[in-house]
Enzyme design. Structure first.
Site, PDB file in Angstrom:
ATOM      1  CB  SER A 156      -0.899   0.435   1.066  1.00 27.93           C
ATOM      2  OG  SER A 156      -1.429   1.475   1.570  1.00 27.93           O
ATOM      3  CE1 TYR A 169      -3.531  -1.833   4.990  1.00 28.95           C
ATOM      4  CE2 TYR A 169      -2.875   0.028   4.643  1.00 28.95           C
ATOM      5  CZ  TYR A 169      -3.521  -1.146   3.878  1.00 28.95           C
ATOM      6  OH  TYR A 169      -3.871  -1.005   2.853  1.00 28.95           O
TER       7      TYR A 169
HETATM    8  P1  NAI Z   1     -10.754  -6.391   0.000  1.00 34.43           P
HETATM    9  O1  NAI Z   1     -11.797  -6.635   1.551  1.00 34.43           O
HETATM   10  O2  NAI Z   1     -11.781  -6.667  -1.093  1.00 34.43           O
HETATM   11  O3  NAI Z   1     -10.095  -8.125  -0.328  1.00 34.43           O
HETATM   12  C1  NAI Z   1      -9.362  -8.704   0.502  1.00 34.43           C
HETATM   13  C2  NAI Z   1      -9.626  -9.740   1.039  1.00 34.43           C
HETATM   14  O4  NAI Z   1      -8.785 -10.740   2.497  1.00 34.43           O
HETATM   15  C3  NAI Z   1     -10.856  -9.935   1.838  1.00 34.43           C
HETATM   16  O5  NAI Z   1     -11.479 -11.422   0.628  1.00 34.43           O
HETATM   17  C4  NAI Z   1     -11.066 -10.846   2.823  1.00 34.43           C
HETATM   18  O6  NAI Z   1     -12.588 -12.030   3.180  1.00 34.43           O
HETATM   19  C5  NAI Z   1     -10.359 -12.394   2.462  1.00 34.43           C
HETATM   20  N1  NAI Z   1      -8.851 -11.532   3.953  1.00 34.43           N
HETATM   21  C6  NAI Z   1      -9.171 -10.680   5.280  1.00 34.43           C
HETATM   22  N2  NAI Z   1      -8.438 -11.646   6.245  1.00 34.43           N
HETATM   23  C7  NAI Z   1      -8.083 -12.271   5.739  1.00 34.43           C
HETATM   24  C8  NAI Z   1      -7.475 -13.704   5.869  1.00 34.43           C
HETATM   25  N3  NAI Z   1      -7.101 -13.651   7.620  1.00 34.43           N
HETATM   26  N4  NAI Z   1      -7.589 -14.627   6.234  1.00 34.43           N
HETATM   27  C9  NAI Z   1      -7.532 -15.185   4.504  1.00 34.43           C
HETATM   28  N5  NAI Z   1      -8.355 -13.786   3.913  1.00 34.43           N
HETATM   29  C10 NAI Z   1      -8.126 -13.163   4.640  1.00 34.43           C
HETATM   30  O7  NAI Z   1     -10.068  -5.583   0.271  1.00 34.43           O
HETATM   31  P2  NAI Z   1      -8.964  -4.980  -0.983  1.00 34.43           P
HETATM   32  O8  NAI Z   1      -8.507  -3.036  -1.184  1.00 34.43           O
HETATM   33  O9  NAI Z   1      -8.861  -6.171  -1.948  1.00 34.43           O
HETATM   34  O10 NAI Z   1      -7.420  -5.277  -0.411  1.00 34.43           O
HETATM   35  C11 NAI Z   1      -6.501  -6.415  -1.296  1.00 34.43           C
HETATM   36  C12 NAI Z   1      -4.967  -5.430  -1.337  1.00 34.43           C
HETATM   37  O11 NAI Z   1      -4.975  -4.225  -1.034  1.00 34.43           O
HETATM   38  C13 NAI Z   1      -5.138  -5.627   0.887  1.00 34.43           C
HETATM   39  O12 NAI Z   1      -3.651  -5.828   1.222  1.00 34.43           O
HETATM   40  C14 NAI Z   1      -4.999  -4.142   1.371  1.00 34.43           C
HETATM   41  O13 NAI Z   1      -4.438  -3.404   2.477  1.00 34.43           O
HETATM   42  C15 NAI Z   1      -4.298  -3.359  -0.022  1.00 34.43           C
HETATM   43  N6  NAI Z   1      -4.876  -2.366  -0.716  1.00 34.43           N
HETATM   44  C16 NAI Z   1      -5.890  -1.493  -1.012  1.00 34.43           C
HETATM   45  C17 NAI Z   1      -5.954  -0.489  -1.041  1.00 34.43           C
HETATM   46  C18 NAI Z   1      -7.229  -0.077  -1.646  1.00 34.43           C
HETATM   47  O14 NAI Z   1      -8.205   1.319  -1.081  1.00 34.43           O
HETATM   48  N7  NAI Z   1      -8.755  -0.723  -0.755  1.00 34.43           N
HETATM   49  C19 NAI Z   1      -5.099   0.693  -1.445  1.00 34.43           C
HETATM   50  C20 NAI Z   1      -4.131  -0.249  -0.792  1.00 34.43           C
HETATM   51  C21 NAI Z   1      -3.240  -1.294  -0.953  1.00 34.43           C
END
Ligand code: NAI
Length: 340
Positions: A156, A169
């Site tokens: 991120s 985070y």
């Molecule tokens: P999202 O919530 O759509 O997807 C994240 C997935 O990780 C979810 O399906 C969730 O069930 C899964 N997850 C969470 N904890 C878990 C665990 N303990 N074991 C197995 N699965 C688990 O979120 P997003 O945004 O697609 O996140 C993906 C990555 O992108 C993350 O690492 C986030 O920190 C990063 N990110 C997101 C940003 C945003 O604006 N959404 C910005 C910068 C980075």
């Protein structure tokens, strides 16, 4: 890594958002894709979405439901992938993540353990479990792999910042970046690569992450409600599309880039990046020089800072509440950091 067809990918957080975008894209490239996530219902619908998007065989998409912070479960998932797909992944992408906003001084152990557990510990788990298997199966000598292989992580922009309302985070993401740089150095002699992608904002479901916080880590110091989640959702709705983000990651992997910074407003990051890295330069300055430079930087940052980079500055949609506040009952917290 340039040739994806017929190879194996293992993608964490593959049931939603960025991870799902990556799974779709690499399945379309002809890879067999294992997606690991903690949410079974989301995994089921992700499989259908991937098959439909990529036009691939359902047998080439393997859903694995477990908590990525559980090392035993992660190890047995790795064994399953090897058994069913015939080897360890050529491409490991660790994308699962959660976020939670509140003043760092209000953070509890549960806040740290949950956020850092998913954003950092799971990355460590995957690297420790998979890298030796990948080297054994595909690694070569003198920088030439027997079969191309690569590790990647979705970090991120928070990795470059120190946020008073997202401390755990940012700390986890900064550490994840650092790890990926170390693995880039370590894997190069075997012909393997490492990439960390640091997005700014993604159109994903992360605004709802609190709903899936494990029961044993629910003692938070932050104000979390339907309203704060609604606010977060409205912020993330303006983020980059997950497929577009996956394409940027693919380009970085193909070209051996160690870091990718996919953000529309990268120039607006400059003062923050300078601020973080400048701390080392500042150490070498005399006190008056330091004072002058810090004042100039702060003025520059305030002038250029877009409203939308400031969580408190986001417009709060009707019926929603501002996120990033402390729980109401914490008596040592500045009242301005508590919800009204
Ligand atoms: P999202 O919530 O759509 O997807 C994240 C997935 O990780 C979810 O399906 C969730 O069930 C899964 N997850 C969470 N904890 C878990 C665990 N303990 N074991 C197995 N699965 C688990 O979120 P997003 O945004 O697609 O996140 C993906 C990555 O992108 C993350 O690492 C986030 O920190 C990063 N990110 C997101 C940003 C945003 O604006 N959404 C910005 C910068 C980075």
């Amino acid at each position: 890594m340039r040739d994806f067809k017929g190879k194996i990918a293992f993608i964490t957080g593959g049931a939603s958002g960025a991870g799902l975008g990556q799974a779709k894209l690499f399945a379309k490239e002809g890879m067999k894709v294992a997606i690991a996530d903690v949410r079974l219902d989301a995994l089921h619908s992700a499989v259908s979405e991937i098959v439909e998007y990529a036009g691939c065989n359902v047998a080439d998409v393997m859903p694995l439901c477990f908590d990525l912070t559980d090392r035993k479960a992660y190890t047995s998932a790795a064994d399953t992938v090897e058994k069913v797909f015939g080897g360890p992944p050529h491409l490991l992408i660790q994308t699962a993540g959660v976020n939670s906003f509140g003043p760092i001084e209000a953070s509890t152990f549960d806040d740290f353990d949950w956020v850092m557990g998913v954003c950092l510990d799971h990355v460590v788990n995957g690297l420790v479990i998979f890298v030796p298997r990948m080297i054994k199966a595909y690694g070569g000598t003198d920088g030439v792999a027997r079969e191309e292989f690569h590790v990647a992580c979705t970090s991120s922009g928070g990795a470059f910042m120190a946020g008073a309302t997202c401390g755990p985070y940012c700390a986890a993401k900064a550490a994840a970046n650092n790890l990926m740089y170390s693995y880039a150095d370590a894997l190069a002699p075997y012909g393997g690569g490492s990439t960390v992608i640091c997005p700014g904002n993604i159109n994903s479901n992360i605004g709802d992450a609190e709903k899936h916080r494990p029961e044993h880590l629910r003692n938070t110091g932050y104000h979390v409600s339907e309203g704060t989640m609604a606010h977060l959702r409205s912020v993330h709705a303006t983020g980059i599309d997950p497929i577009e983000l996956a394409e940027i990651l693919k380009e970085a992997i193909e070209n051996g880039r160690i870091i990718a910074l996919p953000t529309k407003d990268i120039e607006s990051w400059e003062p923050q990046l300078r601020g973080m890295n400048g701390r080392i330069e500042d150490y070498l300055l005399t006190a008056p020089e330091r004072q002058k430079i810090m004042e100039e930087r702060m003025a520059e940052m305030m002038r250029n800072r877009p409203e939308r980079d400031n969580p408190g500055g986001w417009e709060v949609p009707e019926g929603a509440e501002r996120f990033g506040m402390a729980r109401k009952d914490l008596d040592y917290i500045d009242p301005s950091k508590k919800p009204q």
